[in-house]
Design a protein around this motif. Structure first.
Motif, PDB file in Angstrom:
ATOM      1  N   ALA A  14     -10.307  16.075  -0.236  1.00  0.00           N
ATOM      2  CA  ALA A  14      -9.597  16.289   1.031  1.00  0.00           C
ATOM      3  C   ALA A  14      -9.640  17.747   1.464  1.00  0.00           C
ATOM      4  O   ALA A  14      -9.517  18.654   0.638  1.00  0.00           O
ATOM      5  N   LYS A  17      -4.806  17.759   3.292  1.00  0.00           N
ATOM      6  CA  LYS A  17      -4.295  16.999   2.146  1.00  0.00           C
ATOM      7  C   LYS A  17      -3.271  15.918   2.507  1.00  0.00           C
ATOM      8  O   LYS A  17      -2.430  16.124   3.383  1.00  0.00           O
ATOM      9  N   TYR A  18      -3.387  14.834   1.784  1.00  0.00           N
ATOM     10  CA  TYR A  18      -2.350  13.774   1.782  1.00  0.00           C
ATOM     11  C   TYR A  18      -1.338  14.207   0.732  1.00  0.00           C
ATOM     12  O   TYR A  18      -1.688  14.401  -0.437  1.00  0.00           O
ATOM     13  N   SER A 201       0.019  13.193  -9.294  1.00  0.00           N
ATOM     14  CA  SER A 201       0.170  13.284  -7.824  1.00  0.00           C
ATOM     15  C   SER A 201       1.311  12.389  -7.381  1.00  0.00           C
ATOM     16  O   SER A 201       2.132  12.784  -6.547  1.00  0.00           O
ATOM     17  N   MET A 205       4.416  14.101  -5.517  1.00  0.00           N
ATOM     18  CA  MET A 205       4.729  13.911  -4.091  1.00  0.00           C
ATOM     19  C   MET A 205       6.115  13.303  -3.886  1.00  0.00           C
ATOM     20  O   MET A 205       6.776  13.582  -2.884  1.00  0.00           O
TER      21      MET A 205
HETATM   22  C1  DP6 Z   1      -3.678  16.219  -3.888  1.00  0.00           C
HETATM   23  O1  DP6 Z   1      -4.154   9.395  -3.934  1.00  0.00           O
HETATM   24  O2  DP6 Z   1      -3.907  10.353  -6.260  1.00  0.00           O
HETATM   25  O3  DP6 Z   1      -5.541  14.764  -4.131  1.00  0.00           O
HETATM   26  O4  DP6 Z   1      -1.448   7.549  -3.654  1.00  0.00           O
HETATM   27  O5  DP6 Z   1       0.074   8.190  -5.515  1.00  0.00           O
HETATM   28  O6  DP6 Z   1      -2.242   7.375  -6.010  1.00  0.00           O
HETATM   29  P1  DP6 Z   1      -1.344   8.114  -5.027  1.00  0.00           P
HETATM   30  O7  DP6 Z   1      -1.873   9.611  -4.996  1.00  0.00           O
HETATM   31  P2  DP6 Z   1      -3.344  10.171  -4.905  1.00  0.00           P
HETATM   32  O8  DP6 Z   1      -3.022  11.617  -4.282  1.00  0.00           O
HETATM   33  C2  DP6 Z   1      -4.008  12.524  -3.934  1.00  0.00           C
HETATM   34  C3  DP6 Z   1      -3.394  13.807  -3.582  1.00  0.00           C
HETATM   35  C4  DP6 Z   1      -4.354  14.965  -3.384  1.00  0.00           C
HETATM   36  C5  DP6 Z   1      -4.660  15.178  -1.915  1.00  0.00           C
HETATM   37  C6  DP6 Z   1      -5.645  14.239  -1.264  1.00  0.00           C
HETATM   38  O9  DP6 Z   1      -6.562  13.714  -1.922  1.00  0.00           O
HETATM   39  O10 DP6 Z   1      -5.506  14.065  -0.036  1.00  0.00           O
END
Ligand code: DP6
Length: 389
Positions: A14, A17-18, A201, A205
């Motif tokens: 990403a 970021k999510y 993660s 989060m």
């Molecule tokens: C920091 O997709 O691993 O990589 O939905 O709980 O399985 P869950 O989390 P995940 O989170 C990734 C978070 C990140 C940022 C991103 O890839 O966008």
């Protein structure tokens, strides 16, 4: 063997970021995110699946080890694909009632702390969709395995739209441009030596959503604008704009982790030295030539154009000396203009201790998942895993 389906799926990294969910069970995010899909010739997850009437239970092997099928996320993916198949009447009810076997592997070390769940769930869902003859978009189903997995369903640059629907019908991934749009783009993944226990993660989060004011500000006021800006930068192939947004978004994500209560941090001293090095290099060049981004771990992911790869690798070898004869793996690169003494002098960072970076993976933007037709399955004709550790 004809009933065994094998898929490969890519890793995605990403640039916006999510971080944070509005629904934990359905894995619905608070904000849109955007990523680049990496070439499956270099890094991939591979998954074989098959369904037979004589299988007594659903079974799964990951990287050669038998695992439990009891994970909610895994079961949700299987149930959702079967529901779609039932709705589309793509297979008959008998076939839907048969138990399945799943065997999955990554070609890169899970221990390296690289995002393996995204590639893994994208691969599982792609293989299951083929098994149950589902043809429609399955990114929302991959999302149920791991949020970021939905972005690995497409190649090129991919946006995951957060959506507003409580059931998540509008929360899926879409392709912004395919892998041929920006062919000069390259990615170096710097695998940092680290043994620190980290917050997952998913857990991280959760803490941020409950406690971080900065996350609220980010979701409401920062991300929507950044998404529009980075899409424009990608369309225009404006590298310096793309790079600046990428670095700022990584920094803000890590600031959110520190703003959480209790705070947690994924970056190590080595990660911070890499950040300093990239800013120093860009300053010495008088232009933003390289971007870094970090996920929930200390490894850096560097974006740059092909013309920059040789000099950046030379710089990394100089600042992070390595005893590894295979320090750089992945794509081969053509030696171009060597690292100039002016640049080296302008960079005010001393060479570090040996082996702080274990190795570097050199890769590029690639396509989405595919079904293998070469018959190189991970399950044998009895439906048993071929490689067990
Ligand atoms: C920091 O997709 O691993 O990589 O939905 O709980 O399985 P869950 O989390 P995940 O989170 C990734 C978070 C990140 C940022 C991103 O890839 O966008």
């Amino acid at each position: 063997m004809a009933d065994i389906i094998t898929a490969v799926a890519p890793v995605n990294i990403a640039v916006i970021k999510y971080w944070g969910k509005r629904d934990e069970e359905l894995i619905l995010p608070l904000n849109d995110s955007l990523s680049a899909t990496l070439d499956t010739n270099i890094m991939y997850a591979k998954t074989s699946v098959c369904a037979r009437p004589d299988f007594a239970t659903d079974e799964i092997w990951l990287n050669g080890k038998k695992e439990s099928f009891e994970s909610e996320r895994l079961k949700n993916c299987l149930i959702s694909i079967k529901k779609k198949a039932a709705a589309e009447k793509s297979v008959n009810n008998d076939f839907l009632s048969w138990k399945i076997r799943v065997c999955s592997e990554n070609n890169f070390p899970t221990a390296a702390g690289l995002a393996s769940s995204a590639a893994g769930y994208a691969c599982l869902v792609t293989a299951l969709a083929k098994l149950y003859k589902v043809n429609s978009d399955v990114s929302a189903i991959a999302r149920l395995g791991s949020g970021s997995a939905c972005r690995s369903i497409y190649g090129g640059f991919v946006q995951w739209c957060a959506g507003v629907d409580p059931q998540g019908v509008d929360s899926f991934a879409t392709q912004i441009v395919d892998s041929s749009h920006w062919p000069e783009m390259r990615v170096l993944i710097l695998v940092v030596a680290d043994h620190k226990k980290k917050t997952s993660s998913t857990d991280g989060m959760k803490i941020s959503v409950q406690t971080s004011e900065l996350l609220k500000h980010r979701v409401q006021h920062i991300v929507p604008k950044r998404i529009d800006e980075i899409i424009d930068a990608i369309y225009d192939k404006n590298f310096s704009k793309f790079a600046e947004i990428t670095m700022k978004d990584s920094n803000q994500f890590h600031a959110v982790c520190m703003d959480s209560y209790p705070p947690f941090s994924y970056l190590t001293d080595v990660s911070h030295t890499i950040i300093q090095l990239i800013h120093s290099y860009n300053k010495a060049c008088g232009e933003v030539k390289v971007a870094y981004t970090f996920d929930a771990g200390p490894n850096a992911c560097l974006y740059m154009l092909q013309s920059e790869v040789f000099v950046v690798i030379s710089l990394l070898k100089h600042i992070f000396p390595s005893s590894n004869p295979e320090f750089v793996t992945g794509l081969t690169f053509i030696p171009e203009v060597p690292l100039s003494t002016e640049i080296l002098q302008a960079i005010d960072i001393e060479p570090q201790a040996t082996d702080l970076i274990k190795y570097v993976i050199h890769t590029k933007i690639g396509d989405g998942p595919s079904i293998l037709s070469d018959g190189l399955h991970l399950l044998n004709e009895k439906g048993e895993p071929i490689n067990i550790h």
